[in-house]
Design a protein around this motif. Sequence first.
Motif, PDB file in Angstrom:
ATOM      1  N   VAL A  74     104.987  66.512   4.875  1.00  0.00           N
ATOM      2  CA  VAL A  74     104.936  67.239   3.607  1.00  0.00           C
ATOM      3  C   VAL A  74     103.564  67.837   3.328  1.00  0.00           C
ATOM      4  N   GLY A  75     102.590  67.569   4.194  1.00  0.00           N
ATOM      5  CA  GLY A  75     101.263  68.116   3.948  1.00  0.00           C
ATOM      6  C   GLY A  75     100.260  67.719   5.005  1.00  0.00           C
ATOM      7  N   ARG A  76      99.034  68.229   4.793  1.00  0.00           N
ATOM      8  CA  ARG A  76      97.933  67.967   5.718  1.00  0.00           C
ATOM      9  C   ARG A  76      96.669  67.678   4.911  1.00  0.00           C
ATOM     10  N   VAL A  77      95.786  66.901   5.531  1.00  0.00           N
ATOM     11  CA  VAL A  77      94.519  66.537   4.904  1.00  0.00           C
ATOM     12  C   VAL A  77      93.427  66.528   5.964  1.00  0.00           C
ATOM     13  N   TRP A  78      92.247  67.034   5.580  1.00  0.00           N
ATOM     14  CA  TRP A  78      91.053  66.944   6.418  1.00  0.00           C
ATOM     15  C   TRP A  78      89.930  66.356   5.568  1.00  0.00           C
ATOM     16  N   VAL A  79      89.452  65.181   5.964  1.00  0.00           N
ATOM     17  CA  VAL A  79      88.356  64.505   5.283  1.00  0.00           C
ATOM     18  C   VAL A  79      87.230  64.262   6.272  1.00  0.00           C
ATOM     19  N   ALA A  80      86.027  64.681   5.914  1.00  0.00           N
ATOM     20  CA  ALA A  80      84.825  64.336   6.679  1.00  0.00           C
ATOM     21  C   ALA A  80      84.265  63.059   6.077  1.00  0.00           C
ATOM     22  N   GLY A  89      77.396  57.634   1.578  1.00  0.00           N
ATOM     23  CA  GLY A  89      78.620  56.990   1.127  1.00  0.00           C
ATOM     24  C   GLY A  89      79.696  57.917   0.600  1.00  0.00           C
ATOM     25  N   VAL A  90      79.403  59.215   0.527  1.00  0.00           N
ATOM     26  CA  VAL A  90      80.354  60.156  -0.054  1.00  0.00           C
ATOM     27  C   VAL A  90      81.052  60.947   1.055  1.00  0.00           C
ATOM     28  N   ALA A  91      82.365  60.795   1.123  1.00  0.00           N
ATOM     29  CA  ALA A  91      83.177  61.579   2.052  1.00  0.00           C
ATOM     30  C   ALA A  91      83.455  62.940   1.409  1.00  0.00           C
ATOM     31  N   PHE A  92      83.921  63.886   2.226  1.00  0.00           N
ATOM     32  CA  PHE A  92      84.153  65.236   1.722  1.00  0.00           C
ATOM     33  C   PHE A  92      85.536  65.710   2.127  1.00  0.00           C
ATOM     34  N   LEU A  93      86.320  66.113   1.140  1.00  0.00           N
ATOM     35  CA  LEU A  93      87.673  66.624   1.357  1.00  0.00           C
ATOM     36  C   LEU A  93      87.582  68.116   1.635  1.00  0.00           C
ATOM     37  N   TYR A  94      87.721  68.492   2.894  1.00  0.00           N
ATOM     38  CA  TYR A  94      87.650  69.906   3.264  1.00  0.00           C
ATOM     39  C   TYR A  94      88.953  70.638   3.010  1.00  0.00           C
ATOM     40  N   ASP A  95      90.069  69.963   3.221  1.00  0.00           N
ATOM     41  CA  ASP A  95      91.351  70.657   3.074  1.00  0.00           C
ATOM     42  C   ASP A  95      92.435  69.664   2.695  1.00  0.00           C
ATOM     43  N   ILE A  96      93.283  70.084   1.784  1.00  0.00           N
ATOM     44  CA  ILE A  96      94.488  69.335   1.427  1.00  0.00           C
ATOM     45  C   ILE A  96      95.539  70.381   1.108  1.00  0.00           C
TER      46      ILE A  96
END
Length: 158
Positions: A74-80, A89-96
């Motif tokens: 149902v979807g895709r996610v890219w997290v650095a 300590g902070v991750a980054f959501l590039y795409d959802i």
Amino acid sequence: MTTVTLRPMTPGEFDEWQDALAEGYAAEQVAAGMWQADGAAQRARDESARLLPQGVATGRMLFLRGLDADGEPVGRVWVALDHPRGVPGVAFLYDIEVVESRRGQGLGRGLLTAAEDAAREAGATALELNVFGHNTPAVTLYGSAGYDVVTQQMRKPL
């Protein structure tokens, strides 16, 4: 909220997603007035290649498919897992992204929650993202999910 589970993207899914990601990101940059239309898709591909030198095998990245209760994608996610500006300590959501035909069913919130859980499980203490101001549904989703504005760019045509 609709529950979404995650699994890693396959190499084939990653390649297909990279094409769609480049086209969508280029269109967003053009719509926001940041890039000229000519060459925008290639510029987006070049940026992805710089960020992902080993493609799907690039370390410290999560490339995930969201699945509904029936196991359907149902979807895709890219997290650095490492913030692009080095914020500890902070991750980054590039795409959802929720599959277009499944939008409006609460899956975006479920996918976002699952992405947050994956980032937390990988050791992140916070998740940050950028959103284009004209993307009202996304701005609304992030605000209602507890995201606060930490920086803001504004523009006025002259």
